[in-house]
Write an enzyme that holds these catalytic residues in place. Structure first.
Site, PDB file in Angstrom:
ATOM      1  N   ASN A  13      38.865  36.970  37.574  1.00  0.00           N
ATOM      2  CA  ASN A  13      38.360  37.665  36.394  1.00  0.00           C
ATOM      3  C   ASN A  13      39.244  37.230  35.231  1.00  0.00           C
ATOM      4  O   ASN A  13      40.373  37.703  35.106  1.00  0.00           O
ATOM      5  CB  ASN A  13      38.426  39.185  36.610  1.00  0.00           C
ATOM      6  CG  ASN A  13      38.017  39.955  35.373  1.00  0.00           C
ATOM      7  OD1 ASN A  13      37.553  39.372  34.382  1.00  0.00           O
ATOM      8  ND2 ASN A  13      38.176  41.271  35.405  1.00  0.00           N
ATOM      9  N   TRP A  14      38.712  36.330  34.432  1.00  0.00           N
ATOM     10  CA  TRP A  14      39.523  35.816  33.310  1.00  0.00           C
ATOM     11  C   TRP A  14      39.698  36.842  32.205  1.00  0.00           C
ATOM     12  O   TRP A  14      40.470  36.654  31.295  1.00  0.00           O
ATOM     13  CB  TRP A  14      38.848  34.563  32.727  1.00  0.00           C
ATOM     14  CG  TRP A  14      39.162  33.310  33.477  1.00  0.00           C
ATOM     15  CD1 TRP A  14      39.898  33.188  34.612  1.00  0.00           C
ATOM     16  CD2 TRP A  14      38.754  31.982  33.116  1.00  0.00           C
ATOM     17  NE1 TRP A  14      39.978  31.868  34.990  1.00  0.00           N
ATOM     18  CE2 TRP A  14      39.281  31.111  34.083  1.00  0.00           C
ATOM     19  CE3 TRP A  14      37.994  31.441  32.081  1.00  0.00           C
ATOM     20  CZ2 TRP A  14      39.079  29.725  34.043  1.00  0.00           C
ATOM     21  CZ3 TRP A  14      37.785  30.070  32.031  1.00  0.00           C
ATOM     22  CH2 TRP A  14      38.328  29.226  33.008  1.00  0.00           C
ATOM     23  N   LYS A  15      38.922  37.923  32.252  1.00  0.00           N
ATOM     24  CA  LYS A  15      38.942  38.927  31.183  1.00  0.00           C
ATOM     25  C   LYS A  15      38.722  38.200  29.845  1.00  0.00           C
ATOM     26  O   LYS A  15      37.955  37.238  29.806  1.00  0.00           O
ATOM     27  CB  LYS A  15      40.235  39.749  31.237  1.00  0.00           C
ATOM     28  CG  LYS A  15      40.460  40.305  32.646  1.00  0.00           C
ATOM     29  CD  LYS A  15      41.535  41.331  32.737  1.00  0.00           C
ATOM     30  CE  LYS A  15      41.636  41.833  34.178  1.00  0.00           C
ATOM     31  NZ  LYS A  15      42.583  42.906  34.361  1.00  0.00           N
ATOM     32  N   HIS A  98      34.163  47.638  35.558  1.00  0.00           N
ATOM     33  CA  HIS A  98      35.605  47.386  35.582  1.00  0.00           C
ATOM     34  C   HIS A  98      36.313  48.546  34.863  1.00  0.00           C
ATOM     35  O   HIS A  98      35.795  49.084  33.886  1.00  0.00           O
ATOM     36  CB  HIS A  98      35.920  46.052  34.907  1.00  0.00           C
ATOM     37  CG  HIS A  98      37.327  45.606  35.165  1.00  0.00           C
ATOM     38  ND1 HIS A  98      38.404  46.148  34.494  1.00  0.00           N
ATOM     39  CD2 HIS A  98      37.826  44.709  36.045  1.00  0.00           C
ATOM     40  CE1 HIS A  98      39.517  45.582  34.953  1.00  0.00           C
ATOM     41  NE2 HIS A  98      39.199  44.708  35.898  1.00  0.00           N
ATOM     42  N   GLU A 100      38.619  48.574  32.844  1.00  0.00           N
ATOM     43  CA  GLU A 100      38.857  48.330  31.414  1.00  0.00           C
ATOM     44  C   GLU A 100      37.618  48.665  30.595  1.00  0.00           C
ATOM     45  O   GLU A 100      37.717  49.115  29.455  1.00  0.00           O
ATOM     46  CB  GLU A 100      39.306  46.875  31.206  1.00  0.00           C
ATOM     47  CG  GLU A 100      40.741  46.686  31.695  1.00  0.00           C
ATOM     48  CD  GLU A 100      41.069  45.290  32.205  1.00  0.00           C
ATOM     49  OE1 GLU A 100      40.293  44.359  31.934  1.00  0.00           O
ATOM     50  OE2 GLU A 100      42.104  45.147  32.884  1.00  0.00           O
ATOM     51  N   GLU A 170      39.900  48.507  42.918  1.00  0.00           N
ATOM     52  CA  GLU A 170      40.981  48.125  42.002  1.00  0.00           C
ATOM     53  C   GLU A 170      41.694  49.391  41.508  1.00  0.00           C
ATOM     54  O   GLU A 170      41.243  50.014  40.534  1.00  0.00           O
ATOM     55  CB  GLU A 170      40.413  47.386  40.791  1.00  0.00           C
ATOM     56  CG  GLU A 170      39.705  46.096  41.119  1.00  0.00           C
ATOM     57  CD  GLU A 170      39.731  45.136  39.945  1.00  0.00           C
ATOM     58  OE1 GLU A 170      40.214  44.016  40.144  1.00  0.00           O
ATOM     59  OE2 GLU A 170      39.317  45.502  38.842  1.00  0.00           O
ATOM     60  N   GLY A 176      47.302  44.539  36.315  1.00  0.00           N
ATOM     61  CA  GLY A 176      48.131  43.949  35.262  1.00  0.00           C
ATOM     62  C   GLY A 176      49.536  44.514  35.189  1.00  0.00           C
ATOM     63  O   GLY A 176      50.253  44.288  34.220  1.00  0.00           O
ATOM     64  N   SER A 216      46.986  43.043  40.602  1.00  0.00           N
ATOM     65  CA  SER A 216      48.216  42.254  40.779  1.00  0.00           C
ATOM     66  C   SER A 216      48.239  41.462  42.075  1.00  0.00           C
ATOM     67  O   SER A 216      49.300  41.273  42.676  1.00  0.00           O
ATOM     68  CB  SER A 216      49.459  43.147  40.668  1.00  0.00           C
ATOM     69  OG  SER A 216      49.501  43.792  39.412  1.00  0.00           O
ATOM     70  N   GLY A 237      42.981  38.980  38.426  1.00  0.00           N
ATOM     71  CA  GLY A 237      43.084  38.842  36.978  1.00  0.00           C
ATOM     72  C   GLY A 237      44.091  37.766  36.609  1.00  0.00           C
ATOM     73  O   GLY A 237      43.782  36.569  36.597  1.00  0.00           O
TER      74      GLY A 237
HETATM   75  P1  13P Z   1      45.421  41.637  37.677  1.00  0.00           P
HETATM   76  O1  13P Z   1      45.238  40.719  38.838  1.00  0.00           O
HETATM   77  O2  13P Z   1      45.890  40.931  36.427  1.00  0.00           O
HETATM   78  O3  13P Z   1      46.230  42.836  38.012  1.00  0.00           O
HETATM   79  O4  13P Z   1      43.951  42.172  37.279  1.00  0.00           O
HETATM   80  C1  13P Z   1      43.150  42.682  38.274  1.00  0.00           C
HETATM   81  C2  13P Z   1      41.812  42.911  37.712  1.00  0.00           C
HETATM   82  O5  13P Z   1      41.617  43.780  36.875  1.00  0.00           O
HETATM   83  C3  13P Z   1      40.711  42.050  38.177  1.00  0.00           C
HETATM   84  O6  13P Z   1      39.493  42.538  37.764  1.00  0.00           O
END
Ligand code: 13P
Length: 257
Positions: A13-15, A98, A100, A170, A176, A216, A237
């Site tokens: 997930n590149w966000k 998600h 976020e 998640e 993150g 993470s 991520g």
């Molecule tokens: P991280 O791997 O950066 O913690 O992010 C996880 C995530 O939100 C994937 O959708």
């Protein structure tokens, strides 16, 4: 339960990261590192502007997914991208719900459910994200909350449609933060999600659903997490922004798959 009934999936997930000028060299580097063996579906969920070019590049062992979709069919919804638009350009997976999006855009469980139905209607597999906050975990509400999120997201989804769905557990406190759930914590929740699916849909359908862990995940912890019986892959991520790290996680999943 047995992993042979379902796919291992490692989804990046590149966000909201990367620029078009960086995308091709990243994908080439990743593509060269990803081996030919079967046993794991590797996927990058990228910002919408990058999707057409990546699909056009025909990376044989690398699927391209989206990060969100509109809950509506079409019409006056400025800024939105419909499921039909995604399927029209060849997208096969899309993240929904998600944390976020729930946190910063106020996305509700019923919106997540409508998005799931939009995607299924277009033959796109939703990657449905669920997970508790630290406060909920501390109050011992994890199972209740995650169970509710799963139930709400799948409202009205038939057993046949369930086969197309992917669930990503998640925990918000692990996203993150560099703080990963332990393998036992990830298994406990992923196992409970599968048990909930089994009660609702029966064993034949629940065992075919891939359940991913996200938060993470990195080459350092991936192999332990992926070795768990109900952890079928990862939603990655930060580590998906580095071809070397992402490719190593894919390799671990192939070994476990
Ligand atoms: P991280 O791997 O950066 O913690 O992010 C996880 C995530 O939100 C994937 O959708």
């Amino acid at each position: 339960m047995n992993k042979k009934y379902r796919k291992a999936i490692i989804a990046g997930n590149w966000k909201m990261n990367m620029l078009a000028s960086q995308v091709k060299s990243f994908a080439d580097a990743l593509y060269n590192k990803v081996g030919d063996e079967k046993g794991c579906e590797a996927l990058l969920c990228v910002p919408s502007p990058f999707i057409p070019a990546l699909i056009a590049a025909h990376y044989r062992r690398l699927g391209i997914g989206a990060q969100d979709v509109s809950e509506y069919d079409s019409g006056a919804y400025t800024g939105e991208v419909s499921a039909q638009m995604l399927s029209d350009i060849g997208v096969r997976y899309c993240i929904v719900g998600h944390s976020e999006r729930r946190q910063y855009h106020g996305e509700t469980d019923s919106q997540v459910n409508r998005k799931v139905h939009q995607l299924l209607k277009e033959g796109i597999s939703p990657i449905i994200c669920v997970g508790e906050s630290l406060e909920q975990r501390d109050k011992d509400l994890t199972m209740e909350y995650v169970g509710y999120q799963v139930k709400a997201a799948l409202w009205g989804v038939t057993p046949e449609q369930l086969r197309r769905c992917v669930i990503a557990y998640e925990p918000i406190w692990a996203i993150g933060t560099g703080r990963t759930a332990t393998a036992e914590q990830a298994q406990e929740v992923c196992g409970a999600i599968r048990e909930r699916l089994r009660r609702q849909y029966g064993a034949r359908f629940s065992r075919s659903v891939s359940i991913l862990y996200g938060g993470s995940m990195s080459p350092k912890n991936a192999s332990q997490l992926l070795a768990q019986p109900d952890v079928d892959g990862g939603l990655i991520g930060g580590a998906s922004l580095d071809p070397e790290s992402f490719a190593r996680i894919i390799e671990f999943a192939r070994l476990e798959g």
